[in-house]
Design an enzyme around this catalytic site. Structure first.
Site, mmCIF file in Angstrom:
data_model
loop_
_atom_site.group_PDB
_atom_site.id
_atom_site.type_symbol
_atom_site.label_atom_id
_atom_site.label_comp_id
_atom_site.label_asym_id
_atom_site.label_seq_id
_atom_site.Cartn_x
_atom_site.Cartn_y
_atom_site.Cartn_z
ATOM 1 N NE ARG A 190 32.455 36.276 23.434
ATOM 2 C CZ ARG A 190 32.609 37.558 23.771
ATOM 3 N NH1 ARG A 190 33.555 37.910 24.614
ATOM 4 N NH2 ARG A 190 31.835 38.491 23.260
ATOM 5 C CG ASP A 194 31.848 46.659 33.293
ATOM 6 O OD1 ASP A 194 31.634 46.980 32.116
ATOM 7 O OD2 ASP A 194 32.612 45.736 33.612
ATOM 8 C CD GLU A 195 29.805 43.126 31.139
ATOM 9 O OE1 GLU A 195 28.937 43.246 30.263
ATOM 10 O OE2 GLU A 195 30.862 42.509 30.960
ATOM 11 C CD GLN A 200 29.090 41.363 24.215
ATOM 12 O OE1 GLN A 200 29.814 40.493 24.684
ATOM 13 N NE2 GLN A 200 29.530 42.586 23.979
ATOM 14 C CE LYS A 224 31.910 44.845 28.478
ATOM 15 N NZ LYS A 224 32.524 44.761 29.795
ATOM 16 C CB THR A 225 37.346 46.862 30.567
ATOM 17 O OG1 THR A 225 36.411 45.800 30.452
ATOM 18 C CG2 THR A 225 37.905 46.886 31.971
#
Length: 572
Positions: free
Chosen positions: A529, A195-196, A226, A11-12
């Site tokens: 993770r 973002d996020e 998330q 996503k970044t």
């Protein structure tokens, strides 16, 4: 545009390439782009990536809070805010709350200032003011908070200070009350990227909505699965709110994962699909199917810790693994004790994420209080802290104050204060602990050299201190941390411990379906993770908070089909 980006889906990269595309292909001026993130670390990473791609970066790429601070420094006078206002961190806010509690005739020892502050923060995140809160308060605790809230805001105003939530609340108020100011920023920031998005609260949502309402050029990236920060005011429903407020929004799903094995992704999906209040992505990968998920039934928390230590040692002896390839995740900080003891006993290096942060250390807080009083003489919290360091030291500082102004370089001010007040004499450089404190003060000097302007220096300190810092595995050591702290990180091998009802999911969530869903998202974050191998452990009996208990196996484990799991034992 809403990009629903699954764990490990890049996503970044999607966001930074979009910025680069706007600048290089669409010839959008960098100053017309606003890139908002949640941590300074993420903002720095994005700036570096965009610069590599197109050679320049938007002038403003940073956190919501730093954006709010910037706006209020420039245009806050419309609300009666001075441009030199202080930003109070959590410790400062606690001091103000203590004073407010005392003003209404209660004792801070009986009425926990931190709980009061948390309730005030929740109200501010929902854009509920001190004047509105009393009509919404239910029960003795909230009614008392309502009285404290009013005095707390009055004390902040007297000291020309804002807390972190105010940086957002006051910016929203400025935009709502002064359309001409909003118009100025709408024209300046015509392209907004966030973002996020799943971590935004109501204040952040409204701030974004106000800014984009003219040109409607918004691109947000998020993953409802998330969203694990409800306790900080984050609302995963902002994903669906966006769809309601902008019905013509385009939605893209990023479902290819570049991190984990298919087995880990499928098992994580089997857990998260039991949530019904938000969109769920079905992730896939071109990576190998990978090994089954290891499941260890421990006799006790000590046995569980031994299992982790022995398993890691076996990896280290037989393959190319390094210590920093391993992470141990737990639901609560208290669980780290038995694991830490096992690591110490076996001589295995570990790094504990979530120790005392740099700017929260006593000596740093002391020195910053001196500096903040130079910047803002009305800062009563800082003067109160300095007074506790001794009368003689305070007199020396007050004699020095007229010679120091915020126009002098930060490093000069800092050095003069340390020299004149004899502050360093508080510490004995023969004592290892005191030596560490002196080294911390030296480190503060290196920060001061990077920010010659005192106001900018203090603002940077306050904003960095605010972040719940996510330290990646910087040295060769096993990482121990809560599942919350693990978000955004990845490790070849991950252990998730304490998979028992009451621990994970936490007993506090049992009576609220939405809270159980939050716990499930937290488990999903922990699972995703892991890159190569994931282990779960649970104990038949556990000594926890001083009591021995027998818990049922976590419902999240029961949601994973047996075909994905394999029982493991300690290999000597």
């Amino acid at each position: 545009m809403l990009i629903l980006a699954g764990a490990g889906s890049g996503k970044t990269r999607a966001l930074t390439y979009r910025v680069a595309y706007l600048m290089a292909e669409k010839k959008v001026k960098p100053e017309n782009i606003l890139l908002l993130t949640f941590t300074n670390k993420a903002a720095k990473e994005m700036k570096e990536r965009v610069k590599k791609l197109v050679g320049s970066v938007p002038p403003f790429a940073g956190t919501f809070h730093s954006f709010g601070a910037r706006i209020l420094r420039m245009d806050g006078e419309n609300l009666g805010l001075p441009s030199h206002f202080s930003i109070f961190d959590e410790n400062d806010q606690e001091e103000v709350v203590k004073k407010a509690i005392e003003e209404i005739g209660l004792s801070p020892k009986k009425f926990n200032p931190r709980s009061v502050l948390s309730t005030i923060s929740q109200a501010k995140n929902e854009l509920i003011s001190a004047l509105e809160y009393p009509s919404l308060a239910r029960g003795y605790f909230q009614e008392t908070v309502a009285r404290v809230f009013l005095i707390y805001q009055k004390l902040l105003k007297e000291q020309e200070a804002l807390d972190f939530d105010d940086l957002l609340v006051e910016t929203v108020r400025l935009f709502q009350k002064h359309p001409e100011v909003l118009g100025k920023y709408q024209n300046r920031f015509q392209w907004i990227l966030v973002d996020e998005w799943q971590d935004t609260n109501r204040a952040q949502y409204l701030l974004t909505k106000l800014l984009v309402s003219r040109f409607r050029n918004l691109c947000v990236v998020g993953d409802a699965s998330q969203s694990i920060y409800a306790f900080r005011g984050a609302d995963f429903r902002n994903i669906t709110n966006l769809q309601k407020d902008f019905p013509d929004i385009k939605i893209y799903n990023l479902e290819q994962n570049y991190r984990s094995t298919q087995t880990i992704l499928d098992a994580a999906y089997e857990v998260i699909r039991h949530n019904h209040s938000h969109p769920i992505l079905k992730l896939w990968t071109q990576n190998q199917p990978g090994e089954k998920i290891g499941l260890y039934q421990a006799r006790s928390e000590l046995d569980e810790a031994q299992f982790i230590v022995r398993t890691i040692k076996n990896y280290l002896s037989s393959s190319d693994f390094k210590l920093n390839h391993f992470a141990v995740l737990y639901r609560t900080n208290a669980q780290s004790r038995s694991i830490e003891e096992a690591f110490l006993h076996e001589g295995l290096p570990y790094t504990l994420v979530g120790g005392v942060r740099f700017y929260s250390r006593k000596e740093i807080k002391d020195v910053l209080s001196y500096l903040r009083l130079i910047a803002n003489p009305k800062d009563a919290v800082s003067s109160g802290r300095i007074a506790k360091l001794g009368k003689r030291r305070l007199e020396k500082f007050l004699r020095l104050t007229p010679k120091l102004t915020p126009t002098i370089a930060t490093i000069e001010i800092l050095d003069k204060i340390l020299a004149e007040t004899d502050y360093l004499e508080l510490y004995n450089n023969q004592d290892p602990q005191d030596l560490a404190r002196l080294e911390n003060i030296k480190e503060l000097r290196s920060v001061a050299t990077q920010f010659p302007d005192l106001i900018t220096f203090l603002e940077n300190v306050a904003l960095v201190e605010k972040e719940t810092l996510h330290y990646g595995p910087s040295q060769n050591a096993v990482t121990l941390m809560t599942a919350h702290a693990a978000k955004g990180l990845e490790f070849p091998v991950v252990f998730i411990v304490g998979m028992e009802e009451g621990l994970f999911p936490h007993s506090r969530s049992f009576f609220e379906p939405l809270e159980i869903e939050e716990e499930r998202r937290l488990c999903y974050v922990g699972m995703t993770r892991a890159k190569q191998k994931l282990y779960f452990s649970f104990a038949s009996r556990r000594l926890y908070f001083g009591q021995s208990s027998q818990n049922l196996v976590s419902r999240f484990l029961a949601e994973i089909p047996e075909s994905f799991l394999e029982s493991v034992t300690i290999k000597e």
